[in-house]
Scaffold this active site. Structure first.
Site, PDB file in Angstrom:
ATOM      1  N   SER A 105       3.221  -9.590   7.352  1.00 40.46           N
ATOM      2  CA  SER A 105       4.406  -8.744   7.514  1.00 40.46           C
ATOM      3  C   SER A 105       5.271  -8.712   6.257  1.00 40.46           C
ATOM      4  O   SER A 105       5.430  -9.734   5.578  1.00 40.46           O
ATOM      5  CB  SER A 105       5.243  -9.277   8.686  1.00 40.46           C
ATOM      6  OG  SER A 105       6.511  -8.664   8.720  1.00 40.46           O
ATOM      7  N   GLN A 125       1.473  -5.405   5.473  1.00 44.33           N
ATOM      8  CA  GLN A 125       2.209  -4.435   6.278  1.00 44.33           C
ATOM      9  C   GLN A 125       3.485  -4.034   5.538  1.00 44.33           C
ATOM     10  O   GLN A 125       4.234  -4.884   5.065  1.00 44.33           O
ATOM     11  CB  GLN A 125       2.531  -5.051   7.650  1.00 44.33           C
ATOM     12  CG  GLN A 125       3.369  -4.171   8.569  1.00 44.33           C
ATOM     13  CD  GLN A 125       4.849  -4.420   8.429  1.00 44.33           C
ATOM     14  OE1 GLN A 125       5.277  -5.554   8.234  1.00 44.33           O
ATOM     15  NE2 GLN A 125       5.652  -3.365   8.521  1.00 44.33           N
ATOM     16  N   TYR A 127       7.122  -1.805   5.398  1.00 45.26           N
ATOM     17  CA  TYR A 127       8.197  -0.928   5.855  1.00 45.26           C
ATOM     18  C   TYR A 127       8.698  -0.235   4.599  1.00 45.26           C
ATOM     19  O   TYR A 127       9.058  -0.924   3.635  1.00 45.26           O
ATOM     20  CB  TYR A 127       9.357  -1.734   6.438  1.00 45.26           C
ATOM     21  CG  TYR A 127       9.106  -2.310   7.816  1.00 45.26           C
ATOM     22  CD1 TYR A 127       8.890  -1.481   8.912  1.00 45.26           C
ATOM     23  CD2 TYR A 127       9.139  -3.682   8.031  1.00 45.26           C
ATOM     24  CE1 TYR A 127       8.684  -2.008  10.181  1.00 45.26           C
ATOM     25  CE2 TYR A 127       8.937  -4.214   9.302  1.00 45.26           C
ATOM     26  CZ  TYR A 127       8.719  -3.378  10.363  1.00 45.26           C
ATOM     27  OH  TYR A 127       8.527  -3.895  11.620  1.00 45.26           O
TER      28      TYR A 127
HETATM   29  C1  LIG Z   1       7.418 -11.618  16.985  1.00 48.24           C
HETATM   30  C2  LIG Z   1       6.860 -10.304  16.530  1.00 48.24           C
HETATM   31  C3  LIG Z   1       7.175  -9.826  15.266  1.00 48.24           C
HETATM   32  C4  LIG Z   1       6.628  -8.625  14.816  1.00 48.24           C
HETATM   33  N1  LIG Z   1       6.896  -8.219  13.540  1.00 48.24           N
HETATM   34  C5  LIG Z   1       6.330  -7.074  13.087  1.00 48.24           C
HETATM   35  C6  LIG Z   1       6.543  -6.658  11.740  1.00 48.24           C
HETATM   36  O1  LIG Z   1       7.218  -7.320  10.961  1.00 48.24           O
HETATM   37  N2  LIG Z   1       5.962  -5.503  11.342  1.00 48.24           N
HETATM   38  C7  LIG Z   1       5.183  -4.737  12.181  1.00 48.24           C
HETATM   39  O2  LIG Z   1       4.669  -3.686  11.769  1.00 48.24           O
HETATM   40  N3  LIG Z   1       4.956  -5.121  13.450  1.00 48.24           N
HETATM   41  C8  LIG Z   1       5.508  -6.257  13.915  1.00 48.24           C
HETATM   42  N4  LIG Z   1       5.261  -6.660  15.204  1.00 48.24           N
HETATM   43  C9  LIG Z   1       4.321  -5.870  16.055  1.00 48.24           C
HETATM   44  C10 LIG Z   1       2.890  -6.380  15.894  1.00 48.24           C
HETATM   45  O3  LIG Z   1       2.367  -6.041  14.638  1.00 48.24           O
HETATM   46  C11 LIG Z   1       1.963  -5.783  16.959  1.00 48.24           C
HETATM   47  O4  LIG Z   1       2.079  -4.380  16.933  1.00 48.24           O
HETATM   48  C12 LIG Z   1       2.263  -6.283  18.370  1.00 48.24           C
HETATM   49  O5  LIG Z   1       2.659  -7.634  18.365  1.00 48.24           O
HETATM   50  C13 LIG Z   1       1.016  -6.138  19.253  1.00 48.24           C
HETATM   51  O6  LIG Z   1       1.296  -6.441  20.563  1.00 48.24           O
HETATM   52  P1  LIG Z   1       1.007  -7.873  21.268  1.00 48.24           P
HETATM   53  O7  LIG Z   1       2.089  -8.779  20.771  1.00 48.24           O
HETATM   54  O8  LIG Z   1       1.117  -7.534  22.702  1.00 48.24           O
HETATM   55  O9  LIG Z   1      -0.365  -8.322  20.825  1.00 48.24           O
HETATM   56  C14 LIG Z   1       5.802  -7.866  15.680  1.00 48.24           C
HETATM   57  C15 LIG Z   1       5.489  -8.350  16.948  1.00 48.24           C
HETATM   58  C16 LIG Z   1       6.004  -9.553  17.382  1.00 48.24           C
HETATM   59  C17 LIG Z   1       5.631 -10.056  18.751  1.00 48.24           C
END
Ligand SMILES: Cc1cc2nc3c(=O)[nH]c(=O)nc-3n(C[C@H](O)[C@H](O)[C@H](O)COP(=O)(O)O)c2cc1C
Length: 351
Positions: A105, A125, A127
């Site tokens: 991330s 990843q 933003y």
């Molecule tokens: C604690 C947490 C932090 C996340 N941080 C990011 C992030 O920084 N950037 C991003 O694109 N997605 C982020 N996501 C989304 C994840 O990349 C992903 O889409 C998602 O966790 C998938 O669903 P699941 O947790 O049910 O497996 C985050 C998800 C969680 C749970």
């Protein structure tokens, strides 16, 4: 570590503060989509076939010209050092030891170069920030540090309303920082109880359009578009040169009431027609869920929360244990449905 997958979240919960636990577990709004992501998998039943010789099973999977040992990888999640001191490096090490793909991330608590030192196969990843120079510098650092692809998260033109985080006044506790952006550290941490979400909101660029995908492609790495939920946007992403589509609702963390990712997967697979890989994340909690996602047409799957729970419960070894359990369950589900290879996991398996 004698855990099962069902134990891991409970173990993690014991080690985390309420605010950190809620940050991971929670979603946007009333968390309807959060429940749906998981329920969509639980509703799906399977049509197993028998009397096929399944004595040899091959879980290896091609993706973007590479071969991975399993058809799943680790989704980008923020703030790993908040969950365990092993942090992002711990997850990277667990992936490196298994050859598993790791998405890192932008909002990591460890600089991307240090994460790269663990030697995992890695994607970065992104933003896109209002400040394009800042974003460009970050992306160039990822290119220089050997990240193999960029993942452009498109589902966050503005930040989400997450009620648990508001109630908890969730912020990144010092000394943790957004380690990829030291110069914004003060703004992020000193901004008071709402510092973090104010910070993120101030940095995200709500003016993004598909033109920005062309800008990001100029850095020379394949760019996957993450957060696609409609056939229309999937078609546009391919038209604008996306190397892959990640069907995702950000783990139900952006807008409540969008559909479960498994439910929108078929329309996206149909419109993409194999031109680029389609990857799914959201609600995958078991090896059998990976099988279901692949049967429904995904080429690859990403795990978010399960790996974070593993990290929180047992550091790098805990994250690795989760990956091993998902692998074991997938292998078992393949054998018990008559699939010898990932290529044999097709729609005929879905009841
Ligand atoms: C604690 C947490 C932090 C996340 N941080 C990011 C992030 O920084 N950037 C991003 O694109 N997605 C982020 N996501 C989304 C994840 O990349 C992903 O889409 C998602 O966790 C998938 O669903 P699941 O947790 O049910 O497996 C985050 C998800 C969680 C749970």
């Amino acid at each position: 570590m004698d855990w099962t997958l069902s134990d891991v979240e409970a173990f993690a919960r014991r080690t985390l503060t309420q605010a950190a636990y809620d940050y991971v577990a929670g979603g946007a709004g009333e968390e309807r989509t959060l429940r749906d992501n998981v329920e969509a998998f639980r509703r799906q039943t399977l049509r197993p076939r028998f009397m096929v010789d399944v004595s040899k099973r091959d879980l290896s999977t091609p993706l973007l010209g590479q071969s991975y040992p399993v058809p799943f990888g680790v989704a980008a999640t923020a703030f790993h050092r908040l969950f365990h001191e092993d942090g992002e490096r711990g997850v990277a090490r667990a992936c490196a030891e298994r050859g598993i793909l790791h998405s890192v991330s932008t909002l990591a608590t460890t600089p991307l170069e240090e994460v790269a030192q663990e030697g995992a196969r890695r994607w970065f990843q992104v933003y896109i920030h209002r400040d394009r120079e800042l974003t460009g510098n970050l992306v160039q650092r990822a290119v220089d540090a050997g990240y193999e692809a960029l993942v452009l998260t498109v589902d966050a033109p503005v930040w989400a309303i997450r009620e648990r985080d508001r109630r908890n006044k969730f912020t990144l506790p010092p000394p943790l920082t957004l380690a990829n952006f030291e110069r914004y550290l003060d703004a992020a941490v000193a901004g008071g109880p709402d510092g973090l979400s104010n910070y993120v909101n101030a940095q995200l660029d709500p003016s993004l359009t598909w033109t920005d995908l062309h800008w990001l492609r100029r850095f020379g790495l394949p760019v996957l578009v993450k957060g696609v939920l409609t056939a229309e946007d999937a078609a546009l992403a391919v038209q604008h040169g996306a190397a892959g589509i990640i069907v995702s609702n950000h783990g139900a963390r952006m807008l409540d009431r969008v559909p479960a990712t498994l439910d929108v997967l078929p329309e996206i697979v149909d419109v993409v027609r194999g031109r680029v890989p389609v990857i799914l994340d959201g609600g995958v909690r078991r090896g059998v869920d990976v099988l279901i996602a692949l049967a429904a047409g995904a080429n690859f799957v990403m795990l978010g929360r399960p790996v974070v729970w593993g990290l929180a419960a047992g550091g790098s070894a805990g994250a690795g244990r989760v990956l091993d359990l998902v692998r074991e369950e997938l292998d078992n589900a393949m054998a018990l449905t008559g699939c010898r290879s990932v290529g044999e996991i097709t729609r005929r398996l879905l009841a």
